[in-house]
Design a protein around this motif. Structure first.
Motif, PDB file in Angstrom:
ATOM      1  N   UNK A 178      14.152  96.697  98.796  1.00  8.86           N
ATOM      2  CA  UNK A 178      14.632  97.340  97.562  1.00  8.86           C
ATOM      3  C   UNK A 178      14.537  96.390  96.376  1.00  8.86           C
ATOM      4  N   UNK A 179      14.106  96.923  95.259  1.00  6.30           N
ATOM      5  CA  UNK A 179      13.958  96.208  93.987  1.00  6.30           C
ATOM      6  C   UNK A 179      12.718  95.324  93.911  1.00  6.30           C
ATOM      7  N   UNK A 180      11.939  95.231  94.992  1.00  4.88           N
ATOM      8  CA  UNK A 180      10.669  94.519  94.919  1.00  4.88           C
ATOM      9  C   UNK A 180       9.736  95.201  93.919  1.00  4.88           C
ATOM     10  N   UNK A 181       8.907  94.389  93.280  1.00  2.27           N
ATOM     11  CA  UNK A 181       7.860  94.926  92.408  1.00  2.27           C
ATOM     12  C   UNK A 181       6.549  94.969  93.192  1.00  2.27           C
ATOM     13  N   UNK A 182       5.855  96.088  93.116  1.00  8.21           N
ATOM     14  CA  UNK A 182       4.535  96.226  93.735  1.00  8.21           C
ATOM     15  C   UNK A 182       3.563  96.681  92.653  1.00  8.21           C
ATOM     16  N   UNK A 183       2.512  95.904  92.437  1.00  6.67           N
ATOM     17  CA  UNK A 183       1.502  96.278  91.449  1.00  6.67           C
ATOM     18  C   UNK A 183       0.385  97.056  92.147  1.00  6.67           C
ATOM     19  N   UNK A 215       7.129 100.414  91.465  1.00 11.04           N
ATOM     20  CA  UNK A 215       5.663 100.367  91.393  1.00 11.04           C
ATOM     21  C   UNK A 215       5.233 100.218  89.944  1.00 11.04           C
ATOM     22  N   UNK A 216       4.280  99.330  89.727  1.00 11.93           N
ATOM     23  CA  UNK A 216       3.698  99.116  88.406  1.00 11.93           C
ATOM     24  C   UNK A 216       2.213  99.453  88.537  1.00 11.93           C
ATOM     25  N   UNK A 217       1.775 100.505  87.886  1.00 12.13           N
ATOM     26  CA  UNK A 217       0.405 100.997  88.048  1.00 12.13           C
ATOM     27  C   UNK A 217      -0.445 100.551  86.871  1.00 12.13           C
ATOM     28  N   UNK A 218      -1.523  99.842  87.178  1.00 12.36           N
ATOM     29  CA  UNK A 218      -2.394  99.315  86.125  1.00 12.36           C
ATOM     30  C   UNK A 218      -3.862  99.501  86.497  1.00 12.36           C
ATOM     31  N   UNK A 219      -4.740  99.244  85.515  1.00 13.48           N
ATOM     32  CA  UNK A 219      -6.176  99.208  85.782  1.00 13.48           C
ATOM     33  C   UNK A 219      -6.593  97.779  86.115  1.00 13.48           C
ATOM     34  N   UNK A 220      -7.815  97.624  86.610  1.00 12.21           N
ATOM     35  CA  UNK A 220      -8.233  96.326  87.159  1.00 12.21           C
ATOM     36  C   UNK A 220      -8.352  95.211  86.120  1.00 12.21           C
TER      37      UNK A 220
END
Length: 400
Positions: A178-183, A215-220
């Motif tokens: 819990x609370x971990x960041x995943x990119x 979750x942090x959603x980004x482009x490459x």
């Protein structure tokens, strides 16, 4: 399919089998309380397997599969029976519908043997009980699709047969806290569906939310900038396999890195066997046949991963040319004898039952299988790094 619906690949698949006119379609309509399947007094109304995603209480989200009769006749009939038998490879629960006024024949017994060989839980349903004039056999379940007698009880029984955990592993939830960041690195190019993310990306986001993580959603092209602005080291970076090399170059070594495809190799397939398939790549000879298989039927474009990028990377890595063949959707070759290697997608559109069947089927015929993400990580020299989130698999790889 509506984005608000459970994907078919995550639903319990219930196959309905039996002879023509046993009442398979009628039983389906009774279970769903809808006219889902065409019913006719003429034999052979169902000529191909028909898939219907439903929400049926108390079963929940399911896929009902209405199949052609196992007693079909003629050249076309043989093809229909073949399609029916193929449905077993994705069936979680089998329902064998029998006309109780006729009883069980050798055909049904042969099908029951196939259920048992494939370890498929099954129910023998004696339909047309309203016409029965003899004593009921306690080993079978009696219903009347016409009157509805026994249908509610049948749904309860099917619910009890449903696998408690369809997938041995979640997608990512057990790898984070819990609370971990995943990119999540999700390229938006010409192959990306307009206005939405592809299914494995959607499902991974949901699994992260279920794990109370972020979750942090980004482009490459945004990795370095995002890492600087987060203010907290992410637990993991998950990327689309096609940008594995770039993402690896931009990701510090102390951050776990893997791909959506590798996560799904563990979630739906057999990560250990798929990693073991890597050893075949450097043993391939010039002119060997390689099958590249996908579980979906998307429109292939110029530069497509399955028909262009993977063959290109394979040839560049080995310095050899191969005979490349492809398969997609529910079609998977029955004869694998000419292939030296199978490179398979993550299988997000296939249910776990079918994905595991394909891996096992190939293994029994001596054909190694490797997953898209594992293959791409290997040819780019980052396989060990991409497996760091799975230490038990990494240990096996390092012993080789």
């Amino acid at each position: 399919m509506s984005l608000n619906k459970t994907p078919s690949s995550d639903r319990v698949h219930i196959g309905i089998f039996g002879r023509r006119n046993a009442g398979k379609s009628s039983v389906i309509n009774a279970i769903t309380d809808q006219s889902v399947a065409i019913v006719s007094e003429f034999k052979g109304t169902t000529t191909d397997p028909v898939y219907k995603s439903m929400e049926v209480l108390p079963l929940g989200p399911i896929v009902l599969i209405d199949t052609p009769g196992i007693d079909d006749e003629g050249e076309l009939g043989e093809l229909r029976i073949k399609k029916t038998i193929q449905v077993l490879n994705k069936t979680d629960i089998a329902i064998l519908v029998v006309d109780c006024t006729i009883g069980i024949s050798e055909m049904e017994n042969t099908l029951i043997k196939k259920f048992e060989d494939k370890e498929i839980p099954y129910i023998i349903v004696m339909n047309k009980s309203d016409l029965l004039k003899t004593e009921k056999n306690i080993n079978y379940f009696y219903v009347s699709a016409k009157s509805g007698d026994g249908i509610n009880e049948l749904k309860e029984l099917i619910s009890k047969k449903s696998p408690e955990n369809q997938n041995k592993f979640p997608i990512i939830r057990d790898l984070i806290k819990p609370s971990d960041f995943v990119i999540l690195v999700t390229p938006i190019d010409s192959a990306a569906p307009k206005g939405r993310l592809i299914l494995p990306q959607q499902q991974t986001i949901r699994d992260i939310l279920d794990g109370d993580a972020v979750s942090v959603v980004i482009k490459e092209n945004e990795i370095k900038k995002t890492l600087k602005s987060l203010g907290k080291k992410p637990k993991m970076i998950v990327c689309d396999s096609q940008v594995f090399k770039k993402v690896a170059n931009d990701t510090p070594n102390d951050i776990l890195l893997t791909s959506f495809s590798i996560l799904f190799a563990r979630h739906k397939g057999n990560l250990e066997k798929l990693v073991n398939g890597i050893s075949m790549i450097d043993k391939l000879n010039e002119g060997d046949s390689v099958l590249i298989s996908e579980g979906c039927t998307h429109h292939r474009q110029c530069g497509d991963i399955g028909t262009y990028k993977i063959p290109k990377w394979l040839s560049e890595h080995t310095g050899k040319k191969f005979v490349i063949e492809t398969s997609s959707g529910t079609e998977f070759p029955e004869d694998l004898s000419k292939y030296k290697l199978i490179i398979h997608c993550g299988g997000c559109m296939l249910n776990e039952k079918e994905m595991r069947h394909r891996i096992k089927y190939a293994a029994e015929r001596g054909v190694p299988v490797v997953n898209y993400g594992i293959f791409i990580a290997y040819v780019h020299g980052i396989l060990k790094r991409s497996l760091m989130p799975f230490p038990e698999i990494l240990k096996i790889l390092e012993k080789k």
